[in-house]
Design a protein around this motif. Structure first.
Motif, PDB file in Angstrom:
ATOM      1  N   SER A 268       0.919  -1.397  -0.078  1.00  0.00           N
ATOM      2  CA  SER A 268       0.032   0.130  -0.077  1.00  0.00           C
ATOM      3  C   SER A 268       0.821   1.077  -0.042  1.00  0.00           C
ATOM      4  O   SER A 268       0.196   2.230  -0.365  1.00  0.00           O
ATOM      5  CB  SER A 268      -1.059   0.103   1.237  1.00  0.00           C
ATOM      6  N   ALA A 269       2.132   1.170   0.325  1.00  0.00           N
ATOM      7  CA  ALA A 269       2.877   2.374   0.072  1.00  0.00           C
ATOM      8  C   ALA A 269       3.019   2.849  -1.166  1.00  0.00           C
ATOM      9  O   ALA A 269       3.234   3.967  -1.331  1.00  0.00           O
ATOM     10  CB  ALA A 269       4.118   2.001   0.551  1.00  0.00           C
ATOM     11  N   TYR A 270       2.635   2.139  -2.008  1.00  0.00           N
ATOM     12  CA  TYR A 270       2.880   2.591  -3.564  1.00  0.00           C
ATOM     13  C   TYR A 270       1.567   2.956  -3.981  1.00  0.00           C
ATOM     14  O   TYR A 270       1.321   3.183  -5.356  1.00  0.00           O
ATOM     15  CB  TYR A 270       3.445   1.610  -4.301  1.00  0.00           C
ATOM     16  N   LEU A 271       0.379   2.878  -3.305  1.00  0.00           N
ATOM     17  CA  LEU A 271      -0.942   3.205  -3.832  1.00  0.00           C
ATOM     18  C   LEU A 271      -1.395   4.490  -4.294  1.00  0.00           C
ATOM     19  O   LEU A 271      -1.160   5.424  -3.490  1.00  0.00           O
ATOM     20  CB  LEU A 271      -1.896   2.725  -2.644  1.00  0.00           C
ATOM     21  N   SER A 272      -1.250   4.693  -5.558  1.00  0.00           N
ATOM     22  CA  SER A 272      -1.887   6.101  -6.020  1.00  0.00           C
ATOM     23  C   SER A 272      -2.621   5.817  -7.235  1.00  0.00           C
ATOM     24  O   SER A 272      -2.144   4.823  -8.221  1.00  0.00           O
ATOM     25  CB  SER A 272      -0.840   6.970  -6.119  1.00  0.00           C
TER      26      SER A 272
END
Length: 214
Positions: free
Chosen positions: A115-119
């Motif tokens: 989720s750190a890369y969620l965008s």
């Protein structure tokens, strides 16, 4: 020894290492299609452990942050970055890592990430390379695309076929095993004191790792 140490700061040496790193991708450029981004901290002292201390800002000087893309099948590092801040957010570095990977490999099929890369932007970038994003969602997100068709498609796939979606997503654990292998293969901490030299030292270790994997 000092002559060798100064070499870690030489621009020509860095260019040679970049070429070596690129050459390690060549044997599998048409075979690897799944790539997983993740980050870790390489210790600069035997007193520090990334997993237990990564949330403590006071220990920032004890690590060199490494963010990488890892191939799922062959477990090679396809792209790496070393931010100045050991606790820097990983998502801003993702576009460049993805671009480097797309340049070195013939096809990108799936990109699973935590989720750190969620965008929406990251989903759009992955789709632009021909890949399918599988980024773990956070609470309170919506299906609103806001211009990103890849975002809505990814979340709709999760709703319609969660088991297949999670199967694709959980391949990202390969990135963690690669980091573990890298650290076990280099049990001594990074030795260079000056940051530019230390980054080159860490980059050299990734080149060695890829060569050994091949």
């Amino acid at each position: 020894y000092k002559t060798i140490e100064r070499g870690y700061e030489d621009l020509q040496v860095k260019k040679l290492l970049e070429r070596v790193f690129a050459l390690t991708q060549e044997p599998v450029r048409d075979k690897e299609t799944v790539f997983c981004p993740d980050g870790t901290g390489l210790p600069t002292s035997i007193k520090h452990n990334w997993e237990s201390e990564r949330g403590e800002e006071k220990n920032a000087k004890g690590f060199e942050k490494m963010i990488a893309m890892v191939g799922y099948k062959y477990k090679l590092f396809s792209a790496v970055a070393f931010p100045d801040n050991p606790f820097a957010h990983e998502s801003p570095y993702f576009p460049e890592l993805l671009a480097q990977t797309a340049e070195c490999y013939d096809c990108i099929d799936v990109v699973p990430a935590d989720s750190a890369y969620l965008s929406r932007n990251n989903c759009t970038l992955i789709a632009a390379t021909g890949g399918t994003p599988r980024i773990h969602p956070k609470k309170n997100i919506t299906l609103n695309s806001k211009g990103s068709i890849a975002w809505k498609t990814m979340l709709s796939d999760l709703v319609n076929n969660p088991q297949q979606w999670l199967h694709d997503y959980h391949r990202r654990s390969i990135a963690e095993t690669s980091f573990s292998t890298l650290k076990r293969d280099n049990t001594t901490p990074l030795r260079k004191r000056l940051k530019p030299r230390r980054k080159t030292e860490a980059y050299t270790r990734t080149c060695n790792y890829n060569l050994k994997r091949l």
